[in-house]
Write a protein that holds these residues in place. Structure first.
Motif, PDB file in Angstrom:
ATOM      1  N   GLU A  46      -8.111  16.328 -10.339  1.00 24.62           N
ATOM      2  CA  GLU A  46      -9.089  16.505  -9.262  1.00 24.62           C
ATOM      3  C   GLU A  46      -8.986  15.588  -8.098  1.00 24.62           C
ATOM      4  N   SER A  47      -8.972  14.304  -8.693  1.00 28.17           N
ATOM      5  CA  SER A  47      -8.922  13.207  -7.730  1.00 28.17           C
ATOM      6  C   SER A  47      -8.220  12.077  -8.236  1.00 28.17           C
ATOM      7  N   VAL A  48      -7.681  11.127  -7.209  1.00 32.71           N
ATOM      8  CA  VAL A  48      -7.026   9.987  -7.691  1.00 32.71           C
ATOM      9  C   VAL A  48      -7.840   9.156  -6.674  1.00 32.71           C
ATOM     10  N   VAL A  49      -8.201   7.670  -7.319  1.00 32.80           N
ATOM     11  CA  VAL A  49      -8.711   6.654  -6.474  1.00 32.80           C
ATOM     12  C   VAL A  49      -7.727   5.530  -6.862  1.00 32.80           C
ATOM     13  N   ALA A  50      -7.433   4.903  -5.649  1.00 33.41           N
ATOM     14  CA  ALA A  50      -6.603   3.774  -6.027  1.00 33.41           C
ATOM     15  C   ALA A  50      -7.003   2.509  -5.648  1.00 33.41           C
ATOM     16  N   ASP A  51      -6.852   1.269  -6.276  1.00 34.98           N
ATOM     17  CA  ASP A  51      -7.173   0.178  -5.966  1.00 34.98           C
ATOM     18  C   ASP A  51      -6.031  -0.967  -5.943  1.00 34.98           C
ATOM     19  N   ILE A  52      -5.548  -1.064  -4.728  1.00 29.24           N
ATOM     20  CA  ILE A  52      -4.263  -1.509  -4.327  1.00 29.24           C
ATOM     21  C   ILE A  52      -4.409  -3.137  -4.862  1.00 29.24           C
ATOM     22  N   LYS A  53      -5.688  -3.938  -4.957  1.00 29.18           N
ATOM     23  CA  LYS A  53      -5.739  -5.286  -5.135  1.00 29.18           C
ATOM     24  C   LYS A  53      -5.669  -5.303  -6.704  1.00 29.18           C
ATOM     25  N   THR A  54      -5.889  -4.314  -7.443  1.00 28.67           N
ATOM     26  CA  THR A  54      -5.776  -4.612  -9.045  1.00 28.67           C
ATOM     27  C   THR A  54      -4.560  -3.516  -9.522  1.00 28.67           C
ATOM     28  N   SER A  71       0.757  -0.844  -0.241  1.00 28.17           N
ATOM     29  CA  SER A  71      -0.009  -0.295  -0.051  1.00 28.17           C
ATOM     30  C   SER A  71       0.946   1.220   0.093  1.00 28.17           C
ATOM     31  N   MET A  72       1.968   1.232   0.518  1.00 28.04           N
ATOM     32  CA  MET A  72       3.187   2.151   0.568  1.00 28.04           C
ATOM     33  C   MET A  72       3.201   2.549  -0.956  1.00 28.04           C
ATOM     34  N   CYS A  73       3.468   1.638  -1.825  1.00 27.70           N
ATOM     35  CA  CYS A  73       3.581   1.892  -3.109  1.00 27.70           C
ATOM     36  C   CYS A  73       2.612   2.706  -3.867  1.00 27.70           C
ATOM     37  N   SER A  74       1.427   2.168  -3.671  1.00 20.73           N
ATOM     38  CA  SER A  74       0.294   2.972  -4.067  1.00 20.73           C
ATOM     39  C   SER A  74       0.088   4.298  -3.630  1.00 20.73           C
ATOM     40  N   ASN A  75       0.491   4.552  -2.370  1.00 18.59           N
ATOM     41  CA  ASN A  75       0.504   5.898  -1.917  1.00 18.59           C
ATOM     42  C   ASN A  75       1.288   6.793  -2.581  1.00 18.59           C
ATOM     43  N   ALA A  76       2.633   6.172  -2.706  1.00 17.48           N
ATOM     44  CA  ALA A  76       3.726   7.071  -3.422  1.00 17.48           C
ATOM     45  C   ALA A  76       2.993   7.407  -4.892  1.00 17.48           C
ATOM     46  N   ILE A  77       2.581   6.793  -5.568  1.00 19.45           N
ATOM     47  CA  ILE A  77       1.911   6.904  -7.034  1.00 19.45           C
ATOM     48  C   ILE A  77       0.748   8.276  -6.763  1.00 19.45           C
ATOM     49  N   ASN A  78      -0.053   7.785  -6.041  1.00 16.88           N
ATOM     50  CA  ASN A  78      -1.235   8.638  -5.399  1.00 16.88           C
ATOM     51  C   ASN A  78      -0.667  10.167  -5.392  1.00 16.88           C
ATOM     52  N   LYS A  79       0.354  10.190  -4.089  1.00 15.29           N
ATOM     53  CA  LYS A  79       0.908  11.631  -3.826  1.00 15.29           C
ATOM     54  C   LYS A  79       1.521  12.211  -5.133  1.00 15.29           C
ATOM     55  N   ALA A  80       2.091  11.399  -6.054  1.00 12.12           N
ATOM     56  CA  ALA A  80       2.821  12.112  -7.082  1.00 12.12           C
ATOM     57  C   ALA A  80       1.773  12.565  -7.874  1.00 12.12           C
ATOM     58  N   LEU A  81       0.892  11.887  -8.213  1.00 16.02           N
ATOM     59  CA  LEU A  81      -0.080  12.155  -9.086  1.00 16.02           C
ATOM     60  C   LEU A  81      -1.062  13.445  -8.674  1.00 16.02           C
ATOM     61  N   LYS A  82      -1.166  13.686  -7.597  1.00 12.79           N
ATOM     62  CA  LYS A  82      -1.766  14.613  -6.988  1.00 12.79           C
ATOM     63  C   LYS A  82      -1.203  16.137  -6.964  1.00 12.79           C
ATOM     64  N   THR A  83       0.093  16.159  -7.510  1.00 16.99           N
ATOM     65  CA  THR A  83       0.975  17.305  -7.649  1.00 16.99           C
ATOM     66  C   THR A  83       0.575  17.849  -8.745  1.00 16.99           C
ATOM     67  N   LEU A  84      -0.154  17.133  -9.776  1.00 17.33           N
ATOM     68  CA  LEU A  84      -0.452  17.779 -11.102  1.00 17.33           C
ATOM     69  C   LEU A  84      -1.571  18.628 -10.865  1.00 17.33           C
ATOM     70  N   ASP A  85      -1.509  19.889 -11.485  1.00 16.52           N
ATOM     71  CA  ASP A  85      -2.566  21.083 -11.222  1.00 16.52           C
ATOM     72  C   ASP A  85      -3.803  20.705 -12.058  1.00 16.52           C
ATOM     73  N   PHE A  86      -3.960  19.787 -12.884  1.00 18.79           N
ATOM     74  CA  PHE A  86      -5.122  19.252 -13.713  1.00 18.79           C
ATOM     75  C   PHE A  86      -5.888  18.314 -13.132  1.00 18.79           C
TER      76      PHE A  86
END
Length: 160
Positions: free
Chosen positions: A50-58, A33-48
């Protein structure tokens, strides 16, 4: 032959009023889940974005965008790679407004040129799911199988 197609497609590009509504991407290399969180945080830095929803199972991420924003697929890819991972699948949902597809034309949306592969002439209307086939947007195995020529940034081979 593919080089000729690319030249023709670029020369006869159709600009249109369409909007990318969301993107689903599948990441590879995730182990927790920490890997998923790293991607989630990185994507949220892009100004365009709105939201990122992660599914760590898939290992998938559903990304939605701010209204009237210009979505940059290459920046999304760079953020995932910057977090230490790669993309093994990338689909975009685009709201087309009666766009006529022809064999010898590409479609331009915002800063993206879409080169449709194995397409028959048709009219795209409403939200359609397209899959990006460029290197770095699909698995290396799938990319080698398709063997599309290199395309410049902002130009994407796609299928519906």
């Amino acid at each position: 032959m593919k080089t000729i197609f690319l030249f023709i497609a670029t020369a006869f590009s159709v600009a249109l009023n369409a909007q990318v509504t969301k993107v689903n991407l599948k990441a590879s290399g995730l182990t927790c889940s920490m890997c998923s969180n790293a991607i989630n945080k990185a994507l949220k830095t892009l100004d365009f974005i709105e939201s990122v929803v992660a599914d760590i199972k898939t290992y998938t991420f559903e990304i939605s965008f701010k209204a009237n924003s210009t979505v940059d697929f290459d920046k999304i890819k760079s953020k995932v790679e910057g977090a230490g991972f790669s993309i093994s699948g990338f689909t975009a949902f685009i709201n087309f407004k009666k766009v006529q597809l022809k064999h010898d034309e590409s479609v331009t949306i915002d800063n993206k040129t879409l080169l449709f592969v194995n397409i028959h002439e048709q009219v795209l209307d409403g939200i359609k799911e397209i899959k990006i086939l460029n290197k770095g947007f699909i698995s290396p195995k799938e990319y080698r199988k398709n063997n599309y020529p290199y395309s410049s940034p902002g130009t994407y081979y796609v299928i519906i």
